[in-house]
Design an enzyme around this catalytic site. Structure first.
Site, short mmCIF file in Angstrom:
data_model
loop_
_atom_site.label_atom_id
_atom_site.label_comp_id
_atom_site.label_asym_id
_atom_site.label_seq_id
_atom_site.Cartn_x
_atom_site.Cartn_y
_atom_site.Cartn_z
N ARG A 129 0.85 -1.19 0.00
CA ARG A 129 0.00 0.00 0.00
C ARG A 129 0.89 1.24 0.00
O ARG A 129 1.08 1.90 1.02
CB ARG A 129 -0.94 -0.01 1.21
CG ARG A 129 -1.74 -1.28 1.39
CD ARG A 129 -2.63 -1.61 0.21
NE ARG A 129 -3.76 -0.73 0.07
CZ ARG A 129 -4.92 -0.88 0.70
NH1 ARG A 129 -5.10 -1.89 1.52
NH2 ARG A 129 -5.92 -0.05 0.51
N GLN A 134 -0.88 3.06 -5.95
CA GLN A 134 -2.29 3.46 -5.87
C GLN A 134 -3.06 3.16 -7.15
O GLN A 134 -4.22 2.76 -7.10
CB GLN A 134 -2.39 4.95 -5.53
CG GLN A 134 -2.06 5.27 -4.08
CD GLN A 134 -2.19 6.75 -3.77
OE1 GLN A 134 -2.33 7.59 -4.67
NE2 GLN A 134 -2.12 7.09 -2.50
N ASP A 137 -4.24 -0.52 -7.12
CA ASP A 137 -4.85 -0.99 -5.87
C ASP A 137 -6.28 -1.49 -6.09
O ASP A 137 -7.25 -0.73 -5.96
CB ASP A 137 -4.82 0.13 -4.84
CG ASP A 137 -5.23 -0.32 -3.45
OD1 ASP A 137 -5.68 -1.48 -3.31
OD2 ASP A 137 -5.12 0.48 -2.50
N SER A 140 -8.84 -1.18 -3.06
CA SER A 140 -9.49 0.12 -2.88
C SER A 140 -10.57 0.38 -3.93
O SER A 140 -11.67 0.83 -3.60
CB SER A 140 -8.45 1.24 -2.92
OG SER A 140 -7.59 1.18 -1.80
N TYR A 233 -3.58 0.70 9.10
CA TYR A 233 -4.52 -0.27 9.66
C TYR A 233 -4.56 -0.13 11.17
O TYR A 233 -3.63 0.36 11.81
CB TYR A 233 -4.11 -1.70 9.28
CG TYR A 233 -4.16 -1.97 7.80
CD1 TYR A 233 -5.37 -2.00 7.12
CD2 TYR A 233 -2.98 -2.19 7.08
CE1 TYR A 233 -5.42 -2.23 5.77
CE2 TYR A 233 -3.03 -2.42 5.72
CZ TYR A 233 -4.25 -2.45 5.07
OH TYR A 233 -4.29 -2.68 3.72
#
Length: 371
Positions: A129, A134, A137, A140, A233
Site C-alpha cells: 500500500r 495506488q 490498488d 481500494s 490499519y
C-alpha cells in the site's frame, strides 16, 4: 536478419465463481495491451455479464476463443478476478503468470496446483500500500463499489425513508445511519448515505479518520478508544479497550436505524464488533449490512451470503457487492490490472524486474530483491 520472438499472449477466461459478474479486462485495457505488443486471447462471453460484448473486444484487437481450455493453452499471462479452479490452473502453461485476487494460501489444492505448474502468481491483495501502487490498488477500487452498493442495499431493506421529508401527513425524520470503519468502503458508504439524505455518523478506532469522516458531512462517533496502528490499519485492542468500546457502542446502537459495517484487515478474519447482545438492544426495524461477511463478519449473527432477521433486526451479509456494479467495477479493476502488468510486459515480452518491490512483494511466494 534475426526474427523477433513471438509476442506473448495475455489470456482472459469467463469467471466461474458463483455470482461473479466482473471481468479482468475491458475493451479499453485490451486495446492498450495490444498497443504494448501483446496478443490478447479472450473466451467468448467473458465480459457479457459486465456489459462488454465480444464484438467490442474484437474491435480492440482481441482474438476470441470458443472455450476456456484453448485460452489457457495459449496464455503466457492469465488475468482473472477470482482464482481459477485447480483444474484450470493445472491446464495453464508451465511458468505462466497469473494476476488477480488469488488468495493462494486459502486453499491447499489451489496452492498445490500453482506449485505443480511453476506459475508466477501475483495476488493483487498482497500489493504494497504505497503511493506508487495506488493506480494498481484493486482492493481500494472494489471497496468503493462495495461501499456504494451496501448503502443502497441498506436503504432497500430499511422500512423507512433515509431523508427528512415534509409531507401532508407530517414531517418524517431522517434515518440515523452509523458506518463502522472509515476505509475506502466506509467513506464511500458515508458519502452515499449523505447523498440519500440520512443523518450519518462514522466510527473508526483510528482517530486520524475523524477529518475524513467530517469532510463528508458526517459526525465522527468518538467512543474514547484509539487503536492507531502501522500502515494505515488498526492495531489489536486490549481486552480492557475492547470491553469499553463494546459498552459504549452498545448504548449508542439503541438510537441507530441502520448500521453499515466495513471493518476488515486483509488476510485476517474480520474483527468481531457487533455481538448478539448488542443486536438485541437495537430497535425493531433496524438494519445491519455487514460488508465483512466474506471474512467472517463484523457481526456475530451474520450469515455470509444471506439476509436474516433476528429479534426484529434485519442482518444482511452480502458477499458480491462489487460484482453487483459489474460494469464500473470491471472498468476500475481492469485499469488497476493493466497498470500492474505494465511493470513486467515490455515490448510484447515478459521482463520481470525482481528489484522492483511491487513485483517482489506481490509475487507468491514473496521474493527478496536481488542485492
Amino acid at each position: 536478419m534475426t526474427e523477433a520472438p513471438p509476442a506473448l499472449t495475455v489470456g482472459v477466461t469467463a469467471e466461474t465463481a458463483p455470482g461473479e459478474r466482473r471481468v479482468a479486462i475491458t475493451p479499453e485495457t485490451c486495446r492498450k495491451l495490444v498497443t504494448a505488443g501483446a496478443r490478447v486471447a479472450i473466451e467468448r462471453g467473458a465480459g457479457s455479464l459486465a456489459g462488454f460484448a465480444d464484438e467490442a473486444f474484437v474491435e480492440a484487437g482481441a482474438h476470441l476463443h470458443d472455450s476456456a481450455d484453448t485460452v489457457l493453452d495459449a496464455a503466457d499471462v492469465l488475468l482473472c478476478v477470482r482464482p481459477p479452479v485447480p483444474e484450470r490452473l493445472m491446464r495453464m502453461r508451465e511458468g505462466a503468470a497469473l494476476v488477480g485476487l488469488i488468495a493462494p494460501d486459502a486453499d491447499a489444492e489451489r496452492s498445490a496446483a500453482i506449485r505443480a505448474r511453476g506459475l508466477h502468481v501475483f495476488p493483487l491483495e498482497r500489493l504494497p500500500r504505497t503511493t506508487r501502487a495506488q493506480s494498481m490498488d484493486v482492493l481500494s477500487s472494489q471497496a468503493g463499489m462495495a461501499g456504494y452498493k451496501a448503502t443502497l442495499l441498506a436503504a432497500q431493506l430499511a422500512p423507512r425513508f433515509f431523508p427528512m421529508l415534509t409531507t401532508a401527513a407530517g414531517t418524517i425524520r431522517p434515518s440515523r445511519v452509523l458506518v463502522i470503519g472509515a476505509g475506502v468502503a466506509g467513506l464511500q458508504a458515508i458519502a452515499t448515505a449523505r447523498r440519500l439524505g440520512a443523518q450519518v455518523e462514522g466510527f473508526d478506532v483510528r482517530p486520524e479518520t475523524r477529518e475524513q469522516i467530517e469532510s463528508l458531512g458526517a459526525r465522527f462517533l468518538d467512543l474514547g478508544v484509539s487503536a492507531s496502528g502501522e500502515g494505515g490499519y488498526a492495531r489489536a485492542l486490549t481486552d480492557e479497550e475492547r470491553a469499553e468500546q463494546q459498552r459504549r457502542l452498545a448504548a449508542h446502537l439503541r438510537q441507530v436505524d441502520v448500521v453499515i459495517s466495513t471493518a476488515a484487515v486483509p488476510g485476517r478474519p474480520a474483527p468481531r464488533i457487533l455481538g448478539s447482545d448488542m443486536v438485541a438492544g437495537m430497535k425493531p426495524g433496524s438494519v445491519i449490512v455487514d460488508l465483512a461477511a466474506e471474512s467472517g463478519g463484523n457481526c456475530e449473527l451474520t450469515s455470509p451470503g444471506e439476509t436474516i432477521e433476528h429479534g426484529g433486526v434485519t442482518i444482511a451479509g452480502p458477499v458480491d457487492l462489487a460484482s453487483r456494479g459489474a460494469l464500473h467495477a470491471s472498468e476500475m479493476y481492469a485499469r488497476n490490472v493493466l497498470n500492474f502488468v505494465s511493470l513486467f510486459i515490455r515490448d510484447g515480452q515478459l521482463a520481470y524486474d525482481w528489484d522492483d518491490e511491487l513485483l517482489a512483494r506481490t509475487v507468491w511466494p514473496e521474493r527478496a530483491p536481488t542485492a
